[in-house]
Design an enzyme around this catalytic site. Structure first.
Site, short mmCIF file in Angstrom:
data_model
loop_
_atom_site.label_atom_id
_atom_site.label_comp_id
_atom_site.label_asym_id
_atom_site.label_seq_id
_atom_site.Cartn_x
_atom_site.Cartn_y
_atom_site.Cartn_z
N TYR A 145 0.85 -1.19 0.00
CA TYR A 145 0.00 0.00 0.00
C TYR A 145 0.88 1.24 0.00
O TYR A 145 2.00 1.23 0.50
CB TYR A 145 -1.02 0.01 1.14
CG TYR A 145 -0.52 -0.10 2.56
CD1 TYR A 145 0.13 0.96 3.20
CD2 TYR A 145 -0.77 -1.25 3.31
CE1 TYR A 145 0.54 0.86 4.51
CE2 TYR A 145 -0.38 -1.36 4.63
CZ TYR A 145 0.29 -0.30 5.23
OH TYR A 145 0.69 -0.39 6.53
N CYS A 146 0.39 2.29 -0.63
CA CYS A 146 1.12 3.54 -0.83
C CYS A 146 2.54 3.29 -1.35
O CYS A 146 3.53 3.70 -0.75
CB CYS A 146 1.18 4.35 0.47
SG CYS A 146 1.59 6.11 0.21
N PRO A 147 2.67 2.61 -2.51
CA PRO A 147 3.99 2.30 -3.04
C PRO A 147 4.73 3.55 -3.52
O PRO A 147 4.11 4.51 -3.99
CB PRO A 147 3.69 1.36 -4.22
CG PRO A 147 2.31 1.77 -4.66
CD PRO A 147 1.59 2.14 -3.40
#
Length: 277
Positions: A145-147
């Site tokens: 998540y949120c790369p």
């Protein structure tokens, strides 16, 4: 040690004890305040540690999800509040096992590039965990998540993400460190949020296809229980070892700046969330 970390004097603000009624919006306002104070030479460079109860911090793009309110309702049913932050792009998880560190630096006299700010935080984390410092890598972990290009991982398992905020010639480099608990369980929560908020619709922005197995906590990576508390203590020891450090909260005069930024952050978050009604 990274040259940006070699400051003669540091201010340290510890807000790592969870306050039940405190929202992360207050933390974003605090970092905006510190950017102003540090950037204008009104405060020493500052390190702030902070922790919040169960919150999903949505990014700018997340509030544009076609069914985001259904996703938010799901999060609330799972015991999480949802807010929109002013830095970074996509959803992240905060809870009592996630330590956030803000590194606030001035660039009034010398400009600091975006990558230089990120590199300083990477070096700080490596110094905190010398037993794995050679194994910590900074590159995008696909499926997390949120790369981002400064995801921190060990053997492909992401445990941290970094963002930046710049105000009034001050820079706040912010990192979340998943220290306690399960990294994959946090990722599974965000995976379900996106599934409910997208419902398979195609959007202009490509949201991450989350694979929970690529995320882990530092306790899982180190194969031993470590805590937020001990990490904060180790960070303070590290800073003291490399220079002068003062534990110092906001003064009454500085609180006036904080009130201004807090009001601005609350109004902005209200506007973003209401835009989905």
């Amino acid at each position: 040690m990274n040259h940006l970390l070699n400051q003669k004097s540091w201010r340290f603000i510890d807000q790592s004890i969870v306050a039940l009624n405190r929202t992360p919006l207050e933390s974003f306002a605090m970092d905006d305040t510190l950017c102003h104070l540090v950037g204008q030479g009104m405060s020493d460079p500052t390190i702030r540690t902070w922790v919040h109860n169960e919150t999903i911090v949505l990014g700018i793009q997340d509030h544009r999800l076609p069914y985001v309110q259904e996703g938010i309702n799901f999060l609330e049913q799972r015991g999480y509040q949802a807010i929109v932050r002013n830095s970074g792009g996509l959803a992240v998880v905060l809870d009592s096992g996630v330590l956030n560190i803000s590194l606030v630096l001035p660039e009034k006299d010398n400009a600091i590039s975006i990558n230089a700010g990120y590199d300083a935080m990477v070096d700080l984390v490596k110094s905190l965990y010398p037993e794995i410092q050679d194994d910590i890598k900074a590159y995008e972990i696909v499926g997390s998540y949120c790369p981002g290009s400064y995801d921190l991982s060990v053997e492909g398992k992401k445990f941290a993400g970094i963002s930046q905020r710049r105000i009034r010639q001050g820079i706040a480099v912010q990192i979340y460190l998943c220290i306690e608990g399960s990294g994959s369980e946090r990722a599974e929560l965000i995976r379900e949020f996106y599934q409910l908020s997208l419902k398979g619709e195609k959007t202009k922005f490509v949201y991450p296809d989350i694979n929970p197995t690529v995320m882990a906590s530092l306790s899982e990576i180190l194969n031993r229980e470590i805590t937020v508390y001990e990490t904060v203590l180790n960070l303070q020891k590290l800073i003291k070892f490399n220079g002068d450090m003062k534990l110092q909260n906001l003064s009454s005069e500085e609180t006036e700046y904080y009130s201004y930024y807090l009001n601005r952050v609350f109004e902005r978050n209200k506007k973003m969330l209401n835009s989905n009604d």
